[in-house]
Design a protein around this motif. Structure first.
Motif, PDB file in Angstrom:
ATOM      1  N   ARG A 123      -5.041  -2.296  -4.133  1.00 55.31           N
ATOM      2  CA  ARG A 123      -4.606  -1.007  -4.195  1.00 55.31           C
ATOM      3  C   ARG A 123      -4.057  -0.216  -3.178  1.00 55.31           C
ATOM      4  NH1 ARG A 123      -9.637  -1.418  -7.257  1.00 55.31           N
ATOM      5  NH2 ARG A 123     -11.020  -1.219  -5.682  1.00 55.31           N
ATOM      6  N   ARG A 124      -3.410   0.826  -3.446  1.00 55.65           N
ATOM      7  CA  ARG A 124      -2.561   1.269  -2.130  1.00 55.65           C
ATOM      8  C   ARG A 124      -2.444   3.020  -2.268  1.00 55.65           C
ATOM      9  NH1 ARG A 124       0.985   3.394   0.851  1.00 55.65           N
ATOM     10  NH2 ARG A 124       2.446   2.257   1.888  1.00 55.65           N
ATOM     11  N   THR A 125      -2.863   3.539  -1.447  1.00 60.60           N
ATOM     12  CA  THR A 125      -2.922   4.957  -1.210  1.00 60.60           C
ATOM     13  C   THR A 125      -1.509   5.601  -0.826  1.00 60.60           C
ATOM     14  OG1 THR A 125      -5.374   5.200  -0.853  1.00 60.60           O
ATOM     15  CG2 THR A 125      -4.186   7.106  -0.493  1.00 60.60           C
ATOM     16  N   ILE A 127       4.547  -0.528  -5.801  1.00 55.96           N
ATOM     17  CA  ILE A 127       4.129  -1.770  -6.593  1.00 55.96           C
ATOM     18  C   ILE A 127       4.600  -2.975  -6.356  1.00 55.96           C
ATOM     19  CG2 ILE A 127       3.592  -2.467  -8.945  1.00 55.96           C
ATOM     20  CD1 ILE A 127       1.523  -0.468  -7.732  1.00 55.96           C
ATOM     21  N   GLU A 128       6.160  -2.827  -6.226  1.00 51.96           N
ATOM     22  CA  GLU A 128       6.845  -4.061  -6.136  1.00 51.96           C
ATOM     23  C   GLU A 128       6.617  -4.719  -4.915  1.00 51.96           C
ATOM     24  OE1 GLU A 128       9.485  -5.926  -8.125  1.00 51.96           O
ATOM     25  OE2 GLU A 128       8.218  -4.797  -9.489  1.00 51.96           O
ATOM     26  N   GLY A 129       6.398  -3.741  -3.721  1.00 53.56           N
ATOM     27  CA  GLY A 129       6.194  -4.375  -2.376  1.00 53.56           C
ATOM     28  C   GLY A 129       4.835  -5.255  -2.560  1.00 53.56           C
ATOM     29  N   LEU A 130       3.790  -4.718  -3.354  1.00 52.41           N
ATOM     30  CA  LEU A 130       2.568  -5.450  -3.489  1.00 52.41           C
ATOM     31  C   LEU A 130       2.835  -6.822  -4.232  1.00 52.41           C
ATOM     32  CD1 LEU A 130       0.120  -2.317  -4.445  1.00 52.41           C
ATOM     33  CD2 LEU A 130       0.247  -3.863  -2.292  1.00 52.41           C
ATOM     34  N   VAL A 163       0.587  12.601  -3.766  1.00 48.03           N
ATOM     35  CA  VAL A 163       0.157  12.188  -2.490  1.00 48.03           C
ATOM     36  C   VAL A 163      -1.393  12.292  -2.501  1.00 48.03           C
ATOM     37  CG1 VAL A 163      -0.241  12.861   0.138  1.00 48.03           C
ATOM     38  CG2 VAL A 163       2.052  12.983  -1.267  1.00 48.03           C
ATOM     39  N   GLY A 164      -2.045  11.119  -1.995  1.00 47.43           N
ATOM     40  CA  GLY A 164      -3.576  11.018  -1.916  1.00 47.43           C
ATOM     41  C   GLY A 164      -3.849  10.207  -3.304  1.00 47.43           C
ATOM     42  N   ASP A 197       1.754  -3.042 -15.585  1.00 49.01           N
ATOM     43  CA  ASP A 197       0.941  -1.469 -15.894  1.00 49.01           C
ATOM     44  C   ASP A 197       0.595  -1.218 -14.593  1.00 49.01           C
ATOM     45  OD1 ASP A 197       1.492  -1.627 -18.485  1.00 49.01           O
ATOM     46  OD2 ASP A 197      -0.321  -2.643 -19.175  1.00 49.01           O
ATOM     47  N   VAL A 198       0.979  -0.029 -14.233  1.00 43.93           N
ATOM     48  CA  VAL A 198       0.336   0.818 -12.995  1.00 43.93           C
ATOM     49  C   VAL A 198      -0.642   1.737 -13.468  1.00 43.93           C
ATOM     50  CG1 VAL A 198       1.071   1.918 -10.920  1.00 43.93           C
ATOM     51  CG2 VAL A 198       2.667   0.599 -11.967  1.00 43.93           C
ATOM     52  N   TRP A 199      -1.816   1.757 -12.646  1.00 43.85           N
ATOM     53  CA  TRP A 199      -3.004   2.594 -12.925  1.00 43.85           C
ATOM     54  C   TRP A 199      -3.337   3.286 -11.518  1.00 43.85           C
ATOM     55  CZ3 TRP A 199      -5.021   2.170 -17.710  1.00 43.85           C
ATOM     56  CH2 TRP A 199      -4.648   1.055 -18.342  1.00 43.85           C
ATOM     57  N   ASN A 200      -3.881   4.673 -11.728  1.00 43.79           N
ATOM     58  CA  ASN A 200      -4.294   5.476 -10.685  1.00 43.79           C
ATOM     59  C   ASN A 200      -5.738   5.416 -10.404  1.00 43.79           C
ATOM     60  OD1 ASN A 200      -5.213   7.104 -12.581  1.00 43.79           O
ATOM     61  ND2 ASN A 200      -4.162   8.720 -12.237  1.00 43.79           N
ATOM     62  N   GLN A 201      -6.415   5.979  -9.586  1.00 46.09           N
ATOM     63  CA  GLN A 201      -7.707   5.802  -8.841  1.00 46.09           C
ATOM     64  C   GLN A 201      -8.608   6.353 -10.171  1.00 46.09           C
ATOM     65  OE1 GLN A 201      -5.680   7.776  -7.624  1.00 46.09           O
ATOM     66  NE2 GLN A 201      -6.770   9.949  -7.716  1.00 46.09           N
TER      67      GLN A 201
END
Length: 151
Positions: A23-25, A69-72, A98-99, A127-131
């Protein structure tokens, strides 16, 4: 000797295989640096509390979410083996602010070996998901990946 952090060669992947990134904030610094380097200086990104905003919070460009996401993915799955991004189809379903903390699930959807140098075109759905476990973005990617060194 194996190299730590080396990504997958295409022969190590299988259609249907899935991976989850870390995960990345998303931070204010991420937003400021990204819009500064890209020139995406829209009022909704540079003015906190912009009157014409369609939502609360500090929205970030979809391109920033995609880049994070591409960085991860690059740091873990394709480091040293990813040769080129060939095609990308993207849909954005919800804003990221942000956050927010985002992560992705990658599913390998196709592998097509090429006739050159043991490479392959690897297709995947990301697929990109948030918290909140809300799908915020989905994209299909075709990448050229290296194969196992025949030596």
């Amino acid at each position: 000797m194996p190299r730590l952090g080396q990504g997958y060669v295409w022969q190590d992947l299988q259609v249907g295989q899935c991976f989850r990134t870390f995960r990345r904030t998303v931070t204010e610094t991420d937003l400021v640096n990204f819009i500064g380097v890209t020139g995406m200086l829209e009022a909704i990104f540079i003015e906190d509390g912009y009157e014409g905003a369609a939502m609360a919070g500090r929205p970030v460009p979809g391109a920033l979410t995609y880049s994070l996401i591409e960085g991860l993915i690059l740091q873990t799955m394709i480091q040293g083996t990813g040769l080129a991004m060939l095609e990308l189809q993207q849909k954005i379903f919800a804003p990221v602010v942000v956050g927010d903390t985002v992560h992705a699930v990658i599913e390998v959807t196709a592998i097509r070996p090429t006739s050159r140098s043991g490479r392959a075109v690897v297709s995947s759905r990301i697929d990109v998901w948030n918290q909140k476990q809300q799908l915020v973005m989905s994209y299909l990617a075709k990448r050229l990946l290296a194969g196992r060194d025949p030596r």
